[in-house]
Design a protein around this motif. Structure first.
Motif, PDB file in Angstrom:
ATOM      1  N   PRO A  60       0.924  -1.315   0.025  1.00  0.00           N
ATOM      2  CA  PRO A  60      -0.064  -0.058  -0.070  1.00  0.00           C
ATOM      3  C   PRO A  60       0.853   1.365   0.057  1.00  0.00           C
ATOM      4  O   PRO A  60       0.538   2.293   0.277  1.00  0.00           O
ATOM      5  CB  PRO A  60      -0.794  -0.259   1.283  1.00  0.00           C
ATOM      6  CG  PRO A  60      -0.675  -1.540   1.743  1.00  0.00           C
ATOM      7  CD  PRO A  60       0.493  -2.155   1.153  1.00  0.00           C
ATOM      8  N   THR A  61       2.216   1.192   0.038  1.00  0.00           N
ATOM      9  CA  THR A  61       2.971   2.451  -0.054  1.00  0.00           C
ATOM     10  C   THR A  61       2.490   3.428  -0.732  1.00  0.00           C
ATOM     11  O   THR A  61       2.530   4.555  -0.528  1.00  0.00           O
ATOM     12  CB  THR A  61       4.380   1.979  -0.326  1.00  0.00           C
ATOM     13  OG1 THR A  61       4.779   1.340   0.660  1.00  0.00           O
ATOM     14  CG2 THR A  61       5.263   3.234  -0.030  1.00  0.00           C
ATOM     15  N   GLN A 114      10.082   8.539   4.420  1.00  0.00           N
ATOM     16  CA  GLN A 114       9.713   7.277   4.232  1.00  0.00           C
ATOM     17  C   GLN A 114       9.492   6.184   5.462  1.00  0.00           C
ATOM     18  O   GLN A 114       8.969   5.190   5.018  1.00  0.00           O
ATOM     19  CB  GLN A 114      10.531   6.411   3.060  1.00  0.00           C
ATOM     20  CG  GLN A 114      10.799   7.180   1.784  1.00  0.00           C
ATOM     21  CD  GLN A 114       9.533   7.442   1.031  1.00  0.00           C
ATOM     22  OE1 GLN A 114       8.748   6.324   0.804  1.00  0.00           O
ATOM     23  NE2 GLN A 114       9.274   8.600   0.488  1.00  0.00           N
ATOM     24  N   ALA A 115      10.356   6.546   6.325  1.00  0.00           N
ATOM     25  CA  ALA A 115      10.103   5.751   7.353  1.00  0.00           C
ATOM     26  C   ALA A 115       8.561   5.698   7.837  1.00  0.00           C
ATOM     27  O   ALA A 115       8.248   4.531   8.559  1.00  0.00           O
ATOM     28  CB  ALA A 115      11.214   6.303   8.604  1.00  0.00           C
ATOM     29  N   VAL A 116       7.667   6.566   7.919  1.00  0.00           N
ATOM     30  CA  VAL A 116       6.278   6.723   8.627  1.00  0.00           C
ATOM     31  C   VAL A 116       5.719   5.703   7.900  1.00  0.00           C
ATOM     32  O   VAL A 116       4.681   5.270   8.548  1.00  0.00           O
ATOM     33  CB  VAL A 116       5.874   8.226   8.204  1.00  0.00           C
ATOM     34  CG1 VAL A 116       5.556   8.281   6.991  1.00  0.00           C
ATOM     35  CG2 VAL A 116       4.714   8.305   9.350  1.00  0.00           C
ATOM     36  N   LEU A 117       5.989   5.148   6.586  1.00  0.00           N
ATOM     37  CA  LEU A 117       5.249   4.040   6.061  1.00  0.00           C
ATOM     38  C   LEU A 117       5.509   2.815   6.645  1.00  0.00           C
ATOM     39  O   LEU A 117       4.889   1.861   6.607  1.00  0.00           O
ATOM     40  CB  LEU A 117       5.666   4.103   4.601  1.00  0.00           C
ATOM     41  CG  LEU A 117       5.459   5.279   3.672  1.00  0.00           C
ATOM     42  CD1 LEU A 117       5.976   5.083   2.320  1.00  0.00           C
ATOM     43  CD2 LEU A 117       3.942   5.454   3.429  1.00  0.00           C
ATOM     44  N   LEU A 118       6.294   2.421   7.583  1.00  0.00           N
ATOM     45  CA  LEU A 118       6.579   1.273   8.151  1.00  0.00           C
ATOM     46  C   LEU A 118       5.479   1.099   9.334  1.00  0.00           C
ATOM     47  O   LEU A 118       4.971  -0.104   9.746  1.00  0.00           O
ATOM     48  CB  LEU A 118       7.783   1.531   9.010  1.00  0.00           C
ATOM     49  CG  LEU A 118       9.123   1.039   8.189  1.00  0.00           C
ATOM     50  CD1 LEU A 118      10.380   1.520   8.984  1.00  0.00           C
ATOM     51  CD2 LEU A 118       9.368   0.053   7.056  1.00  0.00           C
ATOM     52  N   TRP A 119       4.908   2.179   9.671  1.00  0.00           N
ATOM     53  CA  TRP A 119       4.059   2.083  10.857  1.00  0.00           C
ATOM     54  C   TRP A 119       2.562   1.364  10.309  1.00  0.00           C
ATOM     55  O   TRP A 119       2.268   0.503  10.920  1.00  0.00           O
ATOM     56  CB  TRP A 119       3.605   3.260  11.433  1.00  0.00           C
ATOM     57  CG  TRP A 119       4.747   3.899  12.238  1.00  0.00           C
ATOM     58  CD1 TRP A 119       5.526   4.939  12.012  1.00  0.00           C
ATOM     59  CD2 TRP A 119       5.232   3.279  13.614  1.00  0.00           C
ATOM     60  NE1 TRP A 119       6.390   5.068  13.133  1.00  0.00           N
ATOM     61  CE2 TRP A 119       6.372   4.233  14.161  1.00  0.00           C
ATOM     62  CE3 TRP A 119       4.723   2.432  14.223  1.00  0.00           C
ATOM     63  CZ2 TRP A 119       6.949   4.007  15.069  1.00  0.00           C
ATOM     64  CZ3 TRP A 119       5.421   1.902  15.538  1.00  0.00           C
ATOM     65  CH2 TRP A 119       6.554   2.730  15.926  1.00  0.00           C
ATOM     66  N   PRO A 120       2.055   1.566   9.175  1.00  0.00           N
ATOM     67  CA  PRO A 120       0.847   1.078   8.497  1.00  0.00           C
ATOM     68  C   PRO A 120       1.339  -0.397   8.223  1.00  0.00           C
ATOM     69  O   PRO A 120       0.321  -1.520   8.544  1.00  0.00           O
ATOM     70  CB  PRO A 120       0.611   1.768   7.439  1.00  0.00           C
ATOM     71  CG  PRO A 120       1.079   2.965   7.736  1.00  0.00           C
ATOM     72  CD  PRO A 120       2.139   3.132   8.346  1.00  0.00           C
ATOM     73  N   ALA A 121       2.373  -0.780   7.695  1.00  0.00           N
ATOM     74  CA  ALA A 121       3.013  -2.123   7.535  1.00  0.00           C
ATOM     75  C   ALA A 121       2.890  -2.959   8.645  1.00  0.00           C
ATOM     76  O   ALA A 121       2.474  -4.023   8.627  1.00  0.00           O
ATOM     77  CB  ALA A 121       4.238  -2.001   6.866  1.00  0.00           C
ATOM     78  N   LEU A 122       3.592  -2.426   9.776  1.00  0.00           N
ATOM     79  CA  LEU A 122       3.771  -3.121  10.993  1.00  0.00           C
ATOM     80  C   LEU A 122       2.235  -3.118  11.712  1.00  0.00           C
ATOM     81  O   LEU A 122       2.139  -4.550  12.297  1.00  0.00           O
ATOM     82  CB  LEU A 122       4.786  -2.483  11.923  1.00  0.00           C
ATOM     83  CG  LEU A 122       6.092  -2.356  11.502  1.00  0.00           C
ATOM     84  CD1 LEU A 122       6.938  -1.564  12.430  1.00  0.00           C
ATOM     85  CD2 LEU A 122       6.751  -3.750  11.419  1.00  0.00           C
ATOM     86  N   GLY A 123       1.657  -2.303  11.402  1.00  0.00           N
ATOM     87  CA  GLY A 123       0.087  -2.441  12.061  1.00  0.00           C
ATOM     88  C   GLY A 123      -0.412  -3.128  11.301  1.00  0.00           C
ATOM     89  O   GLY A 123      -1.329  -4.225  11.971  1.00  0.00           O
ATOM     90  N   LEU A 168      -3.618   9.098  -0.635  1.00  0.00           N
ATOM     91  CA  LEU A 168      -4.000   9.458   0.664  1.00  0.00           C
ATOM     92  C   LEU A 168      -3.038  10.705   1.563  1.00  0.00           C
ATOM     93  O   LEU A 168      -3.312  11.128   2.293  1.00  0.00           O
ATOM     94  CB  LEU A 168      -4.259   8.525   1.738  1.00  0.00           C
ATOM     95  CG  LEU A 168      -5.164   7.558   1.308  1.00  0.00           C
ATOM     96  CD1 LEU A 168      -5.286   6.342   2.166  1.00  0.00           C
ATOM     97  CD2 LEU A 168      -6.705   8.266   0.929  1.00  0.00           C
ATOM     98  N   ARG A 169      -1.785  10.832   0.815  1.00  0.00           N
ATOM     99  CA  ARG A 169      -0.786  11.789   1.516  1.00  0.00           C
ATOM    100  C   ARG A 169      -0.673  11.384   2.688  1.00  0.00           C
ATOM    101  O   ARG A 169      -0.437  12.355   3.789  1.00  0.00           O
ATOM    102  CB  ARG A 169      -1.196  13.198   1.118  1.00  0.00           C
ATOM    103  CG  ARG A 169      -1.489  13.708  -0.213  1.00  0.00           C
ATOM    104  CD  ARG A 169      -0.401  13.683  -1.099  1.00  0.00           C
ATOM    105  NE  ARG A 169      -0.579  14.021  -2.406  1.00  0.00           N
ATOM    106  CZ  ARG A 169       0.356  13.966  -3.392  1.00  0.00           C
ATOM    107  NH1 ARG A 169       1.540  13.478  -3.045  1.00  0.00           N
ATOM    108  NH2 ARG A 169       0.158  14.562  -4.480  1.00  0.00           N
ATOM    109  N   PHE A 170      -0.527  10.242   2.927  1.00  0.00           N
ATOM    110  CA  PHE A 170      -0.065   9.605   4.480  1.00  0.00           C
ATOM    111  C   PHE A 170       1.423  10.067   4.783  1.00  0.00           C
ATOM    112  O   PHE A 170       2.510   9.628   3.906  1.00  0.00           O
ATOM    113  CB  PHE A 170      -0.395   8.317   4.759  1.00  0.00           C
ATOM    114  CG  PHE A 170       0.003   7.765   5.993  1.00  0.00           C
ATOM    115  CD1 PHE A 170      -0.677   8.030   7.151  1.00  0.00           C
ATOM    116  CD2 PHE A 170       1.390   7.055   6.043  1.00  0.00           C
ATOM    117  CE1 PHE A 170      -0.515   7.456   8.180  1.00  0.00           C
ATOM    118  CE2 PHE A 170       1.707   6.603   7.387  1.00  0.00           C
ATOM    119  CZ  PHE A 170       0.790   6.816   8.539  1.00  0.00           C
ATOM    120  N   GLY A 171       1.854  10.827   5.896  1.00  0.00           N
ATOM    121  CA  GLY A 171       3.081  11.183   6.225  1.00  0.00           C
ATOM    122  C   GLY A 171       3.655  12.159   5.542  1.00  0.00           C
ATOM    123  O   GLY A 171       4.937  12.426   5.429  1.00  0.00           O
TER     124      GLY A 171
END
Length: 235
Positions: free
Chosen positions: A34-35, A58-67, A42-45
């Protein structure tokens, strides 16, 4: 006949458990899929500065992945417990079995809800509608979430009917209908909901294996329902 039915039930149990394992692995491997959807749609992060979006973190995208991985583990673990609790008495616990579908769609719905909360919390004040993250969520994620929710309800209804042995052909129609809605959800989100969609499909499939395995293959009377006089009790 009893031996054949017991073999059918054991095969259904094994297939359901293996499906849960495979589904979790597949979902985990695709956790970063989903990155692009998260940042570009959605302009997340991302941050809006001087009318331009900056998406350097780019590190902020790890949170949705881990979640997503954690939610998948919790959901499929709960489904595994439900499968274990119902596989000896699937007919009597049809309501329990139907919850496997609802639990399966929870990760997708929870992630969608968290994205909305994040959009509300970080939406800049006084921005144009085209730059509003809440508006982006409503346009690009809300319909996908609704399709996923409807898929869960349809699958739960089908599982309940199948476990009770009522109109197996009608119950079977619910299965492809739910899976098609999950595919539609993934397509509408540009594959952003693909990992959580796999979790939902896995839970639905595992429940279906148990529900179908509870009944002998030859079980229909003229009106299409199960003839209780010719079916073995699993209680």
């Amino acid at each position: 006949m009893v031996t054949t039915q017991r073999g059918r039930e054991r095969s259904a149990r094994a297939a359901a458990l293996w499906l849960l394992v495979i589904g979790f692995v597949a979902s985990s491997l695709l956790s970063l899929a989903p990155t692009s959807w998260l940042q570009q749609r959605l302009r997340f992060g991302c941050e809006l500065s001087a009318g331009d979006w900056s998406c350097d973190d780019q590190a902020v995208l790890l949170w949705p992945a881990l979640g997503g991985i954690v939610l998948a583990a919790l959901a499929l673990g709960a489904v595994a417990l439900l499968v274990r609790a119902t596989w000896d008495r699937a007919r009597l616990r049809a309501e329990w079995l139907s919850f496997t579908a609802l639990i399966g769609v929870l990760p997708s719905l929870l992630l969608s809800g968290l994205l909305l909360v994040d959009a509300v919390a970080h939406d800049a004040a006084g921005v144009a509608i085209d730059d509003s993250r809440v508006a982006m969520w409503a346009e690009r994620a809300m319909l996908s979430a609704l399709a996923t929710a409807v898929a869960g309800v349809i699958a739960a209804s089908g599982l309940r009917m199948r476990a009770r042995g009522r109109s197996p052909r009608v119950a079977f129609i619910h299965l492809p209908a739910a899976l098609l809605l999950l595919l539609l959800s993934a397509a509408m989100s540009s594959l952003g909901t693909l990992p959580s969609g796999i979790v939902a499909a896995t839970a639905i499939g595992a429940g279906w294996y148990i529900a179908a395995g509870a009944w002998p293959i030859r079980r229909k009377n003229p009106d299409g329902d199960v003839d209780p006089e010719h079916s073995r009790s699993t209680s």
